[in-house]
Design a protein around this motif. Structure first.
Motif, PDB file in Angstrom:
ATOM      1  N   MET A   1       0.824  -1.210   0.000  1.00  0.00           N
ATOM      2  CA  MET A   1       0.000   0.000   0.000  1.00  0.00           C
ATOM      3  C   MET A   1       0.858   1.261   0.000  1.00  0.00           C
TER       4      MET A   1
ATOM      5  N   GLN B   1       7.609   1.154  -1.106  1.00  0.00           N
ATOM      6  CA  GLN B   1       8.339  -0.073  -0.813  1.00  0.00           C
ATOM      7  C   GLN B   1       9.468   0.172   0.189  1.00  0.00           C
ATOM      8  N   LEU B   2       9.508  -0.671   1.261  1.00  0.00           N
ATOM      9  CA  LEU B   2      10.629  -0.605   2.195  1.00  0.00           C
ATOM     10  C   LEU B   2      11.706  -1.571   1.720  1.00  0.00           C
TER      11      LEU B   2
ATOM     12  N   LYS C   1       3.472  -2.640  14.225  1.00  0.00           N
ATOM     13  CA  LYS C   1       4.021  -2.809  12.884  1.00  0.00           C
ATOM     14  C   LYS C   1       4.357  -1.452  12.266  1.00  0.00           C
TER      15      LYS C   1
ATOM     16  N   SER D   1       7.735  -0.467  13.411  1.00  0.00           N
ATOM     17  CA  SER D   1       8.775  -1.176  12.658  1.00  0.00           C
ATOM     18  C   SER D   1       8.986  -0.496  11.302  1.00  0.00           C
ATOM     19  N   ARG D   2       7.865  -0.143  10.661  1.00  0.00           N
ATOM     20  CA  ARG D   2       7.963   0.481   9.333  1.00  0.00           C
ATOM     21  C   ARG D   2       8.639   1.852   9.409  1.00  0.00           C
TER      22      ARG D   2
ATOM     23  N   VAL E   1      12.326   1.416   9.885  1.00  0.00           N
ATOM     24  CA  VAL E   1      12.996   0.971   8.660  1.00  0.00           C
ATOM     25  C   VAL E   1      13.128   2.124   7.661  1.00  0.00           C
TER      26      VAL E   1
END
Lengths: 441, 263
Positions: free
Chosen positions: B1, B4-5, B37, B40-41, B44
């Protein structure tokens, strides 16, 4: 005949110290009921902790009012002991004010003892008001009912009386010095007791001597009695705070010990070469070690020393999030229960020639309930708050270990959480293969 | 969505015959909990921006066992620990970063005794390091004019004396940092520690998270910052209990930093 007072004094001293030594022996025996633990590491850090926390009172003054008052009583206690040394020597030798040849130094010492004695009286009165008039929350919690409350006040009364006796003795002495009575050489300054002198006005020399001698004897006998009161009281902290801060935890607060007995079993389980049908080796044939703790003997001796060191100040409980939100858990009660059970075990041993005979009771259940243990968030606030490095959390953890590993008695939700970890490596029931899904969500 | 990580697993590094600078230990909350989450995103995104060559264990990661240990299940803890240590040592991991103070504490303090010796840092410490070394440049006004109060997670602060790193990182957002009455060594727990996250509290007259959120609300903040996924959940629930969810938000330090940089 003239040596009778000296002899009576020597007997009182021997009896007083003798009884105290007997109690210390009992105390040490009870503490040694605990398991061995290696505390030979980090010696310099341990000495530093003792110097800072016990001697330097650094954690006491975190709460400034109680801290300052406590420092006064503590300094008063230590310094006035120099005077007690003189009193003991006078008593044994039949001398009067043996140290008076020190001259101006002596005058300064006696003067400062008097000022300290006065400050101790003030502090003790403030302490009494905090406990009995203001009724500060932490002094009126449920575990403080009965003996703990009486004990707290008793200590204050004893200290108050001892200081009054000390000052009365000096006042009578001062008056006798001014009257030029025999034996009462002019020595010392009396910045505080001079104000008591007017109360003694008009008393004859012999009455004054009677007052002085009575106060002198009651003061030293009172000190010997107080020494023997320690063992039965939370006041034991004045001695045990020192070893307790030395042996206190020096690892990060968050680090809990890894049970060695468990490591052995887990390694065996994970070893692909282990023979599951092998007969246990000779040394393993003994009864396997109990996991966790259900009674006082299951703790290590430092934890038992912790229990005896607790002076029931309640700073731990007042910082405990569970206690603040009305739960049953009180870290202070955990320590008091551990001590009371240890005392009970000690008494059973006394009654059975030093052998412990099971009495059908144990710390877990009979003293500390499951509800208390499960309310803990392991946040370490109690450990942080303790002014003498007691670790109530380690006691709670050992008992949880017993509940879970020996009795499978965890709350249902925790059992679910643990089976999730066993099945899919997370406390929730999610598939381990979904662990990286967050990257693309 | 969203965009991109860049996340590579240790397996991929192995296949390439390379070692990452650091292993990101995501933790169970960071992997599965919807709110965590996002943390975490966000972390990152910052690692990507700073071009950090990091790896995750992905599907090979498993619970550190911390929560089992605090619940009293030393067996389960040591089983988890030894499996994880076998994996980490197999990959020759030297350095680990994690957003979860509980994983941080266990990996750092309790794994060495079982044969797992790593340099473990909390993500707030690592972010500070990236900023200090100039690898992560912070620009713009960020949260200027906003009041942020930081809630010290027990296992980061009191348990491991990490107090300054999260505050220094927060100061980079230009927000006004306000302290609660009880902070650092005397901070009140959020109520989730010691396995409480997974059970109902014992009977009492208040929930701990509601009390702690009250502490935070007294500073009249716009944002309550945390550095722990469990604290985040507890404080968010606390805000709802005080019916303040419209005016106060709970965010992780990494989210605030990433957001201030438009990431």
């Amino acid at each position: 005949m003239e040596y009778i007072p000296n002899i009576i004094f020597a007997i009182a001293l021997i009896v007083g110290i003798g009884f105290f030594a007997r109690n210390v022996k009992k105390l040490s025996r009870n503490i040694k009921l605990g398991k061995d633990v290696d505390v030979s590491d980090n010696k310099s850090q341990r000495w530093k902790n003792m110097a800072k926390i016990a001697l330097g009172q650094t954690k006491m003054v975190v709460r400034p009012i109680a801290g300052l008052m406590h420092v006064i009583v503590y300094v008063g206690f230590i310094i006035i002991n120099i005077e007690v040394l003189e009193i003991i020597l006078d008593g044994l030798l039949g001398t009067h004010r043996l140290f008076s040849p020190l001259g101006s130094v002596y005058n300064f010492l006696i003067g400062s003892f008097e000022v300290l004695a006065f400050l101790v009286i003030v502090a003790v009165v403030v302490f009494w008001i905090r406990r009995n008039v203001i009724r500060i929350q932490r002094f009126i919690k449920p575990e403080m009912k009965g003996w703990p409350k009486t004990d707290g006040n008793m200590i204050l009364y004893i200290e108050f009386v001892l200081m009054i006796l000390f000052l009365t003795m000096n006042a009578a002495d001062f008056q006798l010095q001014q009257l030029g009575a025999e034996h009462y050489l002019r020595a010392g300054t009396f910045p505080i007791s001079q104000f008591i002198v007017p109360l003694l006005d008009g008393l004859s020399e012999s009455s004054l001597i009677l007052v002085e001698r009575t106060a002198w004897w009651l003061h030293i006998l009172g000190i010997l009695a107080f020494l023997n009161y320690l063992y039965y009281s939370k006041h034991l902290h004045i001695l045990l705070a020192f070893p307790n801060t030395y042996y206190g935890k020096i690892k990060p607060q968050g680090q809990f010990n890894n049970l060695a007995s468990v490591t052995k079993e887990v390694k065996l389980m994970m070893d692909p070469d282990a023979d599951p049908f092998a007969a246990p080796a000779e040394e393993d044939a003994a009864e396997p070690e109990k996991f966790g703790a259900s009674d006082v003997m299951d703790f290590n001796w430092v934890q038992l020393l912790n229990a005896y060191t607790c002076t029931e100040c309640g700073r731990c409980t007042s910082e405990c999030p569970a206690n603040q939100t009305g739960k049953k858990l009180s870290p202070r009660k955990i320590m008091m229960d551990t001590r009371d059970r240890l005392e009970e075990v000690g008494k059973i041993m006394d009654a059975n020639k030093g052998e412990f005979v099971p009495d059908g009771k144990q710390l877990l259940g009979d003293y500390i309930s499951h509800e208390e243990l499960w309310a803990c968030t392991t946040c370490n606030a109690c450990v942080q708050a303790c002014p003498v490095s007691i670790d109530p959390l380690s006691i709670i953890m050992e008992m949880r270990r017993y509940l879970v590993m020996e009795q499978s008695a965890a709350p249902t939700e925790l059992n679910n959480m643990m089976s999730n970890i066993e099945n899919n490596g997370a406390p929730w029931p999610y598939n381990q293969m979904d662990r990286l899904n967050w990257v693309n969500e | 969505m969203s965009e991109q990580l860049k996340v590579k697993t240790m397996q991929e590094f192995m296949a390439e015959g390379k070692q990452p600078e650091i292993l990101f230990w995501v933790g169970s909350a960071g992997s599965y909990d919807d709110r965590a989450k996002k943390i975490s995103r966000a972390f990152v995104k910052l690692l990507n921006k700073a071009n950090v060559d990091f790896a995750v264990l992905g599907t090979e990661e498993s619970s550190t066992g911390d929560v089992a240990k605090r619940a009293g299940n030393e067996f389960l803890f040591q089983m988890q620990a030894m499996m994880n240590i076998e994996l980490l040592n197999g990959y020759e991991i030297k350095r680990i970063v994690t957003c979860d103070p509980h994983s941080f504490n266990t990996l750092k303090n309790e794994y060495p005794g079982l044969g797992g010796n790593y340099d473990v840092v909390h993500h707030t410490q690592y972010l500070k390091e990236l900023i200090d070394k100039g690898r992560l440049t912070i620009t713009g006004d960020g949260y200027k004019g906003k009041r942020i109060t930081f809630h010290d997670p027990c296992y980061l602060g009191r348990a491991n004396s990490v107090f300054d790193a999260p505050r220094e990182v927060l100061s980079k957002t230009n927000a006004e940092l306000v302290e609660m009455k009880r902070h650092k060594k005397t901070a009140l727990c959020c109520g989730a520690g010691g396995a409480q996250m997974f059970k109902e509290p014992e009977k009492g007259d208040m929930d701990i998270n509601v009390m702690r959120t009250k502490d935070a609300l007294e500073t009249k903040p716009n944002i309550i910052a945390t550095g722990c996924p469990y604290c985040n959940t507890m404080m968010t629930d606390g805000i709802k209990a005080h019916e303040k969810e419209d005016s106060v938000t709970v965010m992780d330090v990494a989210e605030l930093l990433a957001d201030s940089q438009g990431l």
